[in-house]
Design an enzyme around this catalytic site. Sequence first.
Site, short mmCIF file in Angstrom:
data_model
loop_
_atom_site.label_atom_id
_atom_site.label_comp_id
_atom_site.label_asym_id
_atom_site.label_seq_id
_atom_site.Cartn_x
_atom_site.Cartn_y
_atom_site.Cartn_z
N LYS A 52 0.84 -1.21 0.00
CA LYS A 52 0.00 0.00 0.00
C LYS A 52 0.87 1.25 0.00
O LYS A 52 2.07 1.18 0.29
CB LYS A 52 -0.91 -0.03 1.23
CG LYS A 52 -0.15 0.02 2.56
CD LYS A 52 -1.08 -0.25 3.74
CE LYS A 52 -0.32 -0.19 5.06
NZ LYS A 52 -1.16 -0.62 6.20
N TYR A 270 15.53 30.92 7.32
CA TYR A 270 14.31 31.58 7.79
C TYR A 270 14.30 31.73 9.29
O TYR A 270 14.63 30.81 10.03
CB TYR A 270 13.08 30.77 7.37
CG TYR A 270 12.73 30.90 5.91
CD1 TYR A 270 12.65 32.14 5.28
CD2 TYR A 270 12.47 29.77 5.15
CE1 TYR A 270 12.33 32.25 3.95
CE2 TYR A 270 12.12 29.86 3.80
CZ TYR A 270 12.06 31.10 3.22
OH TYR A 270 11.73 31.22 1.90
N MET A 318 11.03 24.72 2.12
CA MET A 318 10.12 23.90 1.32
C MET A 318 10.89 23.01 0.33
O MET A 318 10.61 21.83 0.21
CB MET A 318 9.13 24.78 0.56
CG MET A 318 8.08 23.97 -0.20
SD MET A 318 6.94 25.00 -1.12
CE MET A 318 6.06 25.82 0.19
C1 LIG Z 1 -0.68 -1.60 6.83
C2 LIG Z 1 -1.35 -2.87 7.23
C3 LIG Z 1 -0.61 -4.04 7.35
C4 LIG Z 1 0.90 -4.07 7.26
O1 LIG Z 1 1.41 -3.71 8.51
P1 LIG Z 1 2.98 -3.60 8.74
O2 LIG Z 1 3.12 -3.30 10.18
O3 LIG Z 1 3.42 -2.47 7.87
O4 LIG Z 1 3.57 -4.89 8.35
C5 LIG Z 1 -1.29 -5.21 7.64
N1 LIG Z 1 -2.63 -5.20 7.78
C6 LIG Z 1 -3.37 -4.09 7.69
C7 LIG Z 1 -4.84 -4.17 7.88
C8 LIG Z 1 -2.76 -2.88 7.42
O5 LIG Z 1 -3.49 -1.77 7.32
#
Ligand SMILES: *Cc1c(COP(=O)(O)O)cnc(C)c1O
Length: 381
Positions: A52, A270, A318
């Site tokens: 993801k 800054y 930035m």
């Molecule tokens: C992100 C996620 C994972 C992976 O978790 P990690 O700690 O990054 O291995 C597994 N299950 C769900 C439901 C998640 O949202």
Amino acid sequence: MTHLATVPDAVPPPFPRRVPTRTTLAVDLGAVAANARRLADAATGALMAVVKADGFGHGAVPIARAALAGGAGSLGVTGLAEALTLREAGLTAPILSWLHPADEDFGPAAQYDVEVAVPSAEHLDRVARTAPGAAIHLQVDVGLARDGAGPRQWGPLFARARLLERAGRIRVVGLMGHLPCADDPLHVSNAHGRRRFAAALQLARSCGLTPAQRHLAATEATLRDPLSHHTLSRCGAGLVGAAGRLRPVANLTAPVVEVRRVRAGTPVGYGHAWTAPRDTTLALLPLGYADGLPRVAGPHAEVLVQGVRRPLAGRVSMDMTVVDAGDLPVVPGTPVTVFGPGDSGEPTIHDWGPWAHTLPHEIVTGLSRRIARVYDAGALR
Ligand SMILES: *Cc1c(COP(=O)(O)O)cnc(C)c1O
């Protein structure tokens, strides 16, 4: 207009399709595969590579390929858009997608053979209507109180799933939960979550469901809590070395773009938030908070310049950051390492996380698109 009209031959040269940026995240795919192997070896069941958020910022498709080469058997994503990116790239491994609006059109899930997590009766009916025959994983809340059906919903959700399954509208292939505090093995919620998951499984079976894939563990639980493993582990952070003491897989480097020598007492950046404590050389790096370098990390952060750790000078801007290079002989073009696996003394994402009061996960997922991703697949070949 008249001005342009008087310059008849001012035809620009053919537009370059792409000008490479030299701020680079170099990803070692062999290290990703090795991390996957470690996780697959630790897991009692199979390994799902969670890619993801664009593979935790490293690039979903290359990370997926490397993890599959390292022993993962399936892929996990949050949302159909991410799933379709993987299918479009030609990946044929099983994919599970979780986190969808209840009014999602699940048609693409059926069309591209993507399994979907179902956290509610509304989602269930929507899947049955828009993606007849889809394979689903019932998603239960075992203590996060974030996503997944709460225990009071399990009975009606499972009964309805069984009804739709008997009618041939969906197939229940999995049951999934997620632990809130798996990074603390002694936390009471781990045993509590495992018990809740076992109760959900028992109830599902008593409803006539036979979910072949039963999964509760992510990276930390896969490495620390075998009782949570069941038939599948969903691991993301571990693949890229952001969790589980696995090897960080990427080097973030940028070339120095300007160098100046300043006297002790020169205020920099800054707010004049930093003043040179002695005569020193300042090196300007072409990346800043818009690239994911956390502004809040400024006062603590270091980078590796010519083999030496050097602090940042003043606030992260930035698009740029100033490094106090001391008396190092830096010149424009000198490469600077922002983070890496740590082999040469460079900071790692495990340094940057605390410097920015956050997790390594947020450091890597926050890296902007304008940082070029390059891949070393050498160790995979
Ligand atoms: C992100 C996620 C994972 C992976 O978790 P990690 O700690 O990054 O291995 C597994 N299950 C769900 C439901 C998640 O949202």
